[in-house]
Scaffold this active site. Structure first.
Site, PDB file in Angstrom:
ATOM      1  N   CYS A 117      -1.121  -3.373 -10.877  1.00  0.00           N
ATOM      2  CA  CYS A 117      -1.520  -4.379  -9.879  1.00  0.00           C
ATOM      3  C   CYS A 117      -2.358  -5.492 -10.514  1.00  0.00           C
ATOM      4  O   CYS A 117      -1.808  -6.355 -11.176  1.00  0.00           O
ATOM      5  CB  CYS A 117      -2.237  -3.729  -8.689  1.00  0.00           C
ATOM      6  N   HIS A 220       2.052   0.459  -7.161  1.00  0.00           N
ATOM      7  CA  HIS A 220       0.922   1.389  -7.272  1.00  0.00           C
ATOM      8  C   HIS A 220       1.373   2.838  -7.456  1.00  0.00           C
ATOM      9  O   HIS A 220       1.355   3.619  -6.499  1.00  0.00           O
ATOM     10  CB  HIS A 220       0.042   1.279  -6.011  1.00  0.00           C
ATOM     11  N   GLU A 222      -0.285   5.147  -8.634  1.00  0.00           N
ATOM     12  CA  GLU A 222      -1.425   6.059  -8.372  1.00  0.00           C
ATOM     13  C   GLU A 222      -1.502   6.477  -6.908  1.00  0.00           C
ATOM     14  O   GLU A 222      -2.147   7.460  -6.579  1.00  0.00           O
ATOM     15  CB  GLU A 222      -2.751   5.415  -8.825  1.00  0.00           C
TER      16      GLU A 222
END
Ligand code: MN
Length: 243
Positions: A117, A220, A222
């Site tokens: 990001c 993303h 994560e």
């Protein structure tokens, strides 16, 4: 895994850039960054937020690689533009810290780095590209790049460049990704090669040819550790750090 002096396998140490919460005057961390790296076989270590070149030099020696995390908008000064009213407040300490680490450790010493990001935006800005300071007002698109929770469901697709390292890693030419960013790559920096783009043309993954491992994605992983693609991305960084 690398071998230490006694012949045992040891986890590569990956320095993770801390996130900053100005309301709480605190450093913080999304567990998915640490967990994703740990599941991929690394020892993830959150770094201090500092622009001390002495301390960052020590961090660069200690760490086998780096994860450049999400967070604040990059200060447009970094890419030579005026700040638009729609650009978020910058985090100058992170801009300075990450600029030093990227130039000294990643470009200078060839340490592997994955950007997520803000990470892809930062790499692009540091290498001479520019950013959309606010995608909704600057890019004509039908795609929602800022999805609501939950963030482990796809928001849009990306087309993966055939023959790119990402295509090799994932074994596919398209991927559904989550999307939680109001900025993005406007003019791609020289030195970066696109590996994936959304249907509106926005570049969502890049790498630096000629470097051992400098990759970044706009989505993303994560937030979606259960996705196969997320595990493969964290594993690619960890493998590069073990090489
Ligand atoms: Mn997106």
């Amino acid at each position: 895994m690398t071998q230490n002096s006694s012949g045992e396998s040891s986890r590569p140490v990956i320095g993770v850039i801390p996130l900053w919460d100005e309301k709480k005057d605190s450093l913080w961390m999304l567990p998915g960054y640490m967990q994703g790296l740990q599941e991929a076989g690394a020892l993830a270590v959150m770094l201090p937020l500092t622009d001390s070149e002495g301390v960052l030099g020590e961090a660069a020696r200690l760490c086998d690689g780096f994860l450049f995390t999400g967070g604040h908008d990059v200060d447009p000064q970094v890419y030579g533009e005026e700040k638009s009213p729609r650009c978020g407040a910058p985090c100058t300490a992170r801009d300075r810290m990450e600029s030093f680490l990227f130039r000294a450790a990643v470009l200078g010493e060839g340490k592997p780095a994955l950007g997520i990001c803000r990470g892809i935006q930062l790499f692009n800005a540091l290498l001479g590209g520019t950013l959309y300071q606010d995608i909704p007002s600057e890019l004509s698109t039908r795609i929602t790049h800022v999805q609501g929770a939950p963030y482990d469901v796809p928001a849009h697709g990306v087309r993966i460049a055939p023959g790119s390292p990402l295509a090799d890693l994932l074994g596919t030419d398209s991927l559904q990704v989550n999307s939680y960013h109001h900025q993005g790559i406007k003019r791609l920096a020289p030195g970066l090669e696109p590996m994936a783009a959304a249907e509106d043309g926005l570049v969502e993954a890049v790498y630096m040819p000629g470097k051992p491992f400098v990759w970044a994605v706009q989505w993303h992983p994560e937030f979606a550790l259960q996705w196969e693609s997320s595990g493969k991305l964290f594993s690619a960084l960890v493998r590069a750090c073990s090489a």
